[in-house]
Design a protein around this motif. Structure first.
Motif, PDB file in Angstrom:
ATOM      1  N   ASP A 165      39.486  34.946  43.236  1.00  9.58           N
ATOM      2  CA  ASP A 165      39.030  36.328  43.074  1.00  9.58           C
ATOM      3  C   ASP A 165      39.933  37.104  42.121  1.00  9.58           C
ATOM      4  O   ASP A 165      39.458  37.846  41.248  1.00  9.58           O
ATOM      5  CB  ASP A 165      38.978  37.034  44.432  1.00  9.58           C
ATOM      6  CG  ASP A 165      37.639  36.870  45.126  1.00  9.58           C
ATOM      7  OD1 ASP A 165      36.627  36.673  44.432  1.00  9.58           O
ATOM      8  OD2 ASP A 165      37.607  36.943  46.369  1.00  9.58           O
ATOM      9  N   PHE A 166      41.246  36.955  42.297  1.00  5.77           N
ATOM     10  CA  PHE A 166      42.184  37.675  41.437  1.00  5.77           C
ATOM     11  C   PHE A 166      42.012  37.254  39.968  1.00  5.77           C
ATOM     12  O   PHE A 166      41.983  38.093  39.059  1.00  5.77           O
ATOM     13  CB  PHE A 166      43.629  37.419  41.871  1.00  5.77           C
ATOM     14  CG  PHE A 166      43.965  37.962  43.235  1.00  5.77           C
ATOM     15  CD1 PHE A 166      43.453  39.173  43.670  1.00  5.77           C
ATOM     16  CD2 PHE A 166      44.809  37.260  44.092  1.00  5.77           C
ATOM     17  CE1 PHE A 166      43.767  39.678  44.930  1.00  5.77           C
ATOM     18  CE2 PHE A 166      45.132  37.759  45.347  1.00  5.77           C
ATOM     19  CZ  PHE A 166      44.606  38.960  45.761  1.00  5.77           C
ATOM     20  N   LYS A 167      41.876  35.955  39.741  1.00  4.77           N
ATOM     21  CA  LYS A 167      41.749  35.465  38.363  1.00  4.77           C
ATOM     22  C   LYS A 167      40.412  35.858  37.745  1.00  4.77           C
ATOM     23  O   LYS A 167      40.350  36.157  36.546  1.00  4.77           O
ATOM     24  CB  LYS A 167      41.948  33.941  38.339  1.00  4.77           C
ATOM     25  CG  LYS A 167      43.397  33.528  38.562  1.00  4.77           C
ATOM     26  CD  LYS A 167      43.598  32.042  38.413  1.00  4.77           C
ATOM     27  CE  LYS A 167      45.086  31.685  38.484  1.00  4.77           C
ATOM     28  NZ  LYS A 167      45.319  30.230  38.348  1.00  4.77           N
ATOM     29  N   GLU A 168      39.348  35.875  38.555  1.00  5.97           N
ATOM     30  CA  GLU A 168      38.054  36.320  38.025  1.00  5.97           C
ATOM     31  C   GLU A 168      38.091  37.802  37.658  1.00  5.97           C
ATOM     32  O   GLU A 168      37.516  38.224  36.646  1.00  5.97           O
ATOM     33  CB  GLU A 168      36.956  36.050  39.062  1.00  5.97           C
ATOM     34  CG  GLU A 168      36.573  34.588  39.166  1.00  5.97           C
ATOM     35  CD  GLU A 168      35.506  34.342  40.227  1.00  5.97           C
ATOM     36  OE1 GLU A 168      35.164  35.306  40.953  1.00  5.97           O
ATOM     37  OE2 GLU A 168      35.033  33.194  40.337  1.00  5.97           O
ATOM     38  N   ALA A 169      38.795  38.589  38.475  1.00  9.22           N
ATOM     39  CA  ALA A 169      38.941  40.011  38.159  1.00  9.22           C
ATOM     40  C   ALA A 169      39.698  40.202  36.848  1.00  9.22           C
ATOM     41  O   ALA A 169      39.326  41.027  36.000  1.00  9.22           O
ATOM     42  CB  ALA A 169      39.655  40.732  39.297  1.00  9.22           C
ATOM     43  N   LEU A 170      40.773  39.429  36.659  1.00 10.18           N
ATOM     44  CA  LEU A 170      41.559  39.536  35.432  1.00 10.18           C
ATOM     45  C   LEU A 170      40.766  39.046  34.216  1.00 10.18           C
ATOM     46  O   LEU A 170      40.904  39.603  33.116  1.00 10.18           O
ATOM     47  CB  LEU A 170      42.857  38.744  35.581  1.00 10.18           C
ATOM     48  CG  LEU A 170      43.859  39.331  36.582  1.00 10.18           C
ATOM     49  CD1 LEU A 170      44.993  38.341  36.850  1.00 10.18           C
ATOM     50  CD2 LEU A 170      44.420  40.652  36.077  1.00 10.18           C
ATOM     51  N   ALA A 171      39.944  38.023  34.425  1.00  6.53           N
ATOM     52  CA  ALA A 171      39.108  37.538  33.321  1.00  6.53           C
ATOM     53  C   ALA A 171      38.092  38.600  32.906  1.00  6.53           C
ATOM     54  O   ALA A 171      37.847  38.808  31.709  1.00  6.53           O
ATOM     55  CB  ALA A 171      38.396  36.247  33.734  1.00  6.53           C
ATOM     56  N   GLU A 172      37.517  39.290  33.890  1.00  9.14           N
ATOM     57  CA  GLU A 172      36.587  40.375  33.569  1.00  9.14           C
ATOM     58  C   GLU A 172      37.301  41.503  32.837  1.00  9.14           C
ATOM     59  O   GLU A 172      36.747  42.114  31.908  1.00  9.14           O
ATOM     60  CB  GLU A 172      35.928  40.897  34.843  1.00  9.14           C
ATOM     61  CG  GLU A 172      34.894  39.950  35.426  1.00  9.14           C
ATOM     62  CD  GLU A 172      33.801  40.693  36.182  1.00  9.14           C
ATOM     63  OE1 GLU A 172      32.995  41.370  35.537  1.00  9.14           O
ATOM     64  OE2 GLU A 172      33.783  40.576  37.423  1.00  9.14           O
ATOM     65  N   PHE A 173      38.521  41.782  33.255  1.00  3.42           N
ATOM     66  CA  PHE A 173      39.324  42.808  32.570  1.00  3.42           C
ATOM     67  C   PHE A 173      39.519  42.434  31.100  1.00  3.42           C
ATOM     68  O   PHE A 173      39.346  43.274  30.207  1.00  3.42           O
ATOM     69  CB  PHE A 173      40.666  42.951  33.280  1.00  3.42           C
ATOM     70  CG  PHE A 173      41.699  43.728  32.509  1.00  3.42           C
ATOM     71  CD1 PHE A 173      41.509  45.075  32.236  1.00  3.42           C
ATOM     72  CD2 PHE A 173      42.857  43.119  32.064  1.00  3.42           C
ATOM     73  CE1 PHE A 173      42.455  45.804  31.527  1.00  3.42           C
ATOM     74  CE2 PHE A 173      43.814  43.830  31.350  1.00  3.42           C
ATOM     75  CZ  PHE A 173      43.605  45.181  31.089  1.00  3.42           C
ATOM     76  N   GLN A 174      39.847  41.173  30.837  1.00  2.00           N
ATOM     77  CA  GLN A 174      40.075  40.727  29.462  1.00  2.00           C
ATOM     78  C   GLN A 174      38.804  40.809  28.625  1.00  2.00           C
ATOM     79  O   GLN A 174      38.853  41.058  27.420  1.00  2.00           O
ATOM     80  CB  GLN A 174      40.605  39.284  29.457  1.00  2.00           C
ATOM     81  CG  GLN A 174      42.023  39.132  29.966  1.00  2.00           C
ATOM     82  CD  GLN A 174      43.029  39.875  29.102  1.00  2.00           C
ATOM     83  OE1 GLN A 174      42.889  39.940  27.876  1.00  2.00           O
ATOM     84  NE2 GLN A 174      44.063  40.434  29.722  1.00  2.00           N
TER      85      GLN A 174
END
Length: 346
Positions: A165-174
């Motif tokens: 979840d954390f990495k998917e959130a960061l990927a969306e941010f990028q």
């Protein structure tokens, strides 16, 4: 003669016992809503919750009813009464299903779950927010829901799912760096920070145990988790969010401090003589002293960053405490080394 009809909300009066003082309160939803707003702005959460609650309970068909239910719940939440706020938020969700109002209420349910430590509630609510059929959710809220779902999963011990979840959130941010609202998003910093926390916990769980072949594996695993946590905290620092940068700086220094402490606490062979043990520790301190020096440097930098960001949280105090301790350890090590040199024959 032209007749004009003006529709008004119904108005009644109610006798109210306020701690033994009997008053008659005007039960006009507009007046109650206005009084609730004034109390809310003044930080009088109890009065605000009562005023809004009266509108919600007594005038369910009023145009103020839904917003009063939400505001009453928010006042209760501010007053530390999350359990009482939950049914009001759920009422708003039911009445405004599929709308931005329902989405906002769901986020508050998730926040109450965090406050109450009811992680299953937070997890289920974030799942509800992220359902594909929700037409109102934007990128900022989608990232927020993923991060808080990850946080709930982390608390429930679902570490792999939390990290995803954390990495998917960061990927969306990028993918959405052009969205101004994400520039200083606390959820983005929280996601990056919590990845560091996941690896820090794994790093801290490893102790150096005999036999030596196991100790070698422990050192390798602990070093790997150290580097993963370090990378996540450094990325958090680069985001420069005031609520998380200083915490990340503290954690970064603590990685070096804990590594030093754990290496000093490593098991030693029981057959060593007293002199051999003293010699072992003297050599070990000499080899791992750079960990102390690096931790001190990071803590000092963290204090300067806290001053620059205007942060006065207890993480600044923790940084000061740890810095003072490490400086004393380093001083004692230097004294011990100087004494050992004096004992050596010329």
């Amino acid at each position: 003669m032209q007749q004009t009809t003006v529709e008004m909300d119904p108005m009644t009066f109610q006798v109210v016992d306020q701690g033994g003082r009997i008053t008659v309160e005007e039960m006009d939803p507009a007046v109650l809503f206005r009084d609730g707003n004034r109390a809310f702005e003044a930080g009088d959460w109890a009065t605000a919750a009562r005023k809004y609650g009266l509108v919600h309970a007594q005038f369910p068909e009023s145009r103020f009813a839904i917003v009063s239910a939400y505001n009453a719940a928010l006042a209760l939440e501010h007053d530390g009464k999350c359990e009482a706020a939950l049914p009001l938020y759920r009422h708003v969700v039911a009445k405004t299903s599929g709308s931005k109002d329902a989405q906002d209420a769901l986020f508050r349910v998730a926040a109450c779950g965090e406050t109450l430590g009811r992680w299953e509630l937070t997890l289920e609510t974030c799942d509800e927010i992220l359902r594909p059929h929700n037409p109102t959710i934007g990128i900022v809220d989608r990232i927020g829901a993923r991060v808080h779902r990850g946080f709930a999963r982390q608390k429930l011990g679902q570490l792999a799912l939390a990290e995803r979840d954390f990495k998917e959130a960061l990927a969306e941010f990028q993918r959405h760096l052009d969205v101004p609202a994400l520039g200083k998003s606390p959820e983005v910093s929280l996601a990056q920070f919590q990845i560091g926390e996941l690896y820090r916990d794994l790093f801290a769980s490893i102790r150096f145990k005999l036999p030596t072949d196991r100790m070698a594996r422990d050192l390798q695993d602990k070093s790997n988790f150290f580097l993963m946590a370090q990378s996540a905290y450094l990325k958090t620092l680069r985001l420069q969010h005031a609520n998380y940068a200083v915490v990340a700086g503290y954690r970064l220094g603590a990685l070096y401090e804990v590594m030093y402490d754990d290496m000093m606490a490593a098991e030693i062979p029981p057959e060593l003589t007293r002199d051999e043990v003293e010699e072992y520790y003297e050599e070990l301190r000499s080899k791992i002293r750079p960990l102390l020096v690096r931790a001190i440097d990071i803590y000092e930098r963290n204090l300067r960053m806290g001053q620059r960001l205007g942060t006065t949280s207890d993480w600044v105090e923790r940084t000061e405490t740890n810095l003072a301790r490490l400086k004393e350890v380093l001083r004692q090590d230097s004294t011990r080394e100087a004494e050992a040199q004096l004992r050596q024959p010329n």
